[in-house]
Design an enzyme around this catalytic site. Sequence first.
Site, PDB file in Angstrom:
ATOM      1  CB  CYS A   1      -3.739  -1.252   5.402  1.00 55.73           C
ATOM      2  SG  CYS A   1      -2.617  -0.742   6.729  1.00 55.73           S
TER       3      CYS A   1
ATOM      4  CD  GLU B   1      -2.599   1.222   2.657  1.00 58.60           C
ATOM      5  OE1 GLU B   1      -2.074   0.739   3.682  1.00 58.60           O
ATOM      6  OE2 GLU B   1      -3.713   1.765   2.669  1.00 58.60           O
TER       7      GLU B   1
ATOM      8  CE  LYS C   1      -7.058   1.232   4.209  1.00 52.56           C
ATOM      9  NZ  LYS C   1      -5.832   1.978   4.572  1.00 52.56           N
TER      10      LYS C   1
END
Length: 418
Positions: free
Chosen positions: A213, A81, A180
């Site tokens: 993440c 990321e 995300k």
Amino acid sequence: MVSFQSLLPWSFFVLMMILKSSALDKYTAAVYEHSVLLPKPTHKPVSSEEALKLMNRNMDILEEAIKRAAAQGAHIIVTPEDGIYGFQFTRETLYPYLEDIPDPQVNWIPCNDSQRFGPAPVQERLSCLARDNSIYVVANIGDKKPCDYTDPKCPNDGRYQYNTNVVFDSDGKLVARYHKFNLFMSEAQFDFPKEPEHVIFNTSFGKFGIFTCFDILFHDPAITLVSKLKVDTILFPTAWMNVLPHLTAVEFHSAWAMGMQVNLLSSNTHKIGMNMTGSGIYAPDGPQAYHYDAESENGQLLIAELHAHPSVSPTYLHAVNWSLHATTIKPFPQNNTFSGFIFSDEFTFSQLDNQAGNLTVCQKDLCCHLSYRMTEQQEDEVYALGSFDGLHVVEGEYYLQVSFSQGEVLLIMIESGN
Ligand SMILES: *[C@@H]1O[C@H](CO)[C@@H](O)[C@H](O)[C@H]1NC(C)=O
Ligand SMILES: *[C@@H]1O[C@H](CO)[C@@H](O)[C@H](O)[C@H]1NC(C)=O
Ligand SMILES: *[C@@H]1O[C@H](CO)[C@@H](O)[C@H](O)[C@H]1NC(C)=O
Ligand SMILES: *[C@@H]1O[C@H](CO)[C@@H](O)[C@H](O)[C@H]1NC(C)=O
Ligand SMILES: *[C@@H]1O[C@H](CO)[C@@H](O)[C@H](O)[C@H]1NC(C)=O
Ligand SMILES: *[C@@H]1O[C@H](CO)[C@@H](O)[C@H](O)[C@H]1NC(C)=O
């Protein structure tokens, strides 16, 4: 001249070979922990040429890793990321780094047809790296989508900006795009999608799911991908800051793979000034490779072989029903508990004050049992077992049940408490 008769068995044999090799039991996975080159801090957006120059410098490094991984037979490589443009942007300063990333259903090989959806030099380069090296490439870049007054949620600047993972297959085709959903608090430069996206794709080496993440702490899309959509491997680009007690990359991510009974390919950004390190290739039966380096500024390539379908592999450990297991445990005595704060959570602790012992520490519904034996204890060391069951409210809000046993941290805490 070859007769049709003699050709037939031969072509049949070739077909069998192709069928046999088209579904693999095992595959080779690569992750690259990348020491990302950051743009110079700026309040004004740079030109798109300058943005591309920085992204190309990062992709030069990723290219070396991709080539090395492919040369060692890797089928897929995951990069981190923020690994192409870094972080610490405003909405405006991020904008020149973004590209319009289409829905993979459009069936697009950017390396062949880069201008089809407007300028896309980053997608073109990633696609060519995948195609030219015959390897799946997973990367994290930024997507921009214009919107207007007909959409009541449209931001004032007339566009959505998404933190986005992309996957190019070994022909360079865009096969997955994931926006995300659970943005970390400091990601004000991005918008979150209206609904969590459950992105999966098939390969000859298993079914893949993808998220990013902070997503790993929440039910959607992470748990749904595994429990409902039955993926074999999760692709996990991350920029993970290690924080005790439980948000430590290698321990948390390997435990998630073991608990969820899937492969997890975790590629972290490397920035030791921000405590970002810790990548791995994790399987249900334990880490197959991992890397943690809080000393140097170097990147690191990891390669390991994995079962394509871990749930039917011979080493698969059938999931333990932990609820059932917990009811069979007789608690040890709770001894001299005290409370203390770690990462702003108030834990219940009990000290490990013998050479060996059995100890239980409970907080609300969570009880943790420990059988221990000390191999060595220095004069200035204190060890304790702690449990926390409640709402964590610092750097994100989420419910936690966590237990851990720790030495030095407790010592620091007691000193600062005095
Ligand atoms: C991509 O382009 C190359 C060369 O231009 C061509 O040979 C190949 O067939 C194209 N591939 C696809 C899938 O369109
Ligand atoms: C993936 O493959 C499985 C089995 O071959 C099939 O049932 C499924 O529909 C495929 N999924 C996708 C997203 O292509
Ligand atoms: C990194 O970790 C150390 C030790 O836990 C801590 O003191 C420091 O504040 C952390 N740095 C950042 C940028 O969070
Ligand atoms: C696990 O055990 C608990 C308690 O005995 C039971 O309620 C639950 O249904 C079990 N779960 C599974 C998946 O078997
Ligand atoms: C409980 O704590 C006391 C004092 O710290 C210690 O002497 C004793 O051995 C402990 N008991 C157990 C079962 O750990
Ligand atoms: C801890 O409990 C186990 C049984 O669960 C027992 O065998 C062992 O002797 C105990 N250890 C100590 C130090 O009390």
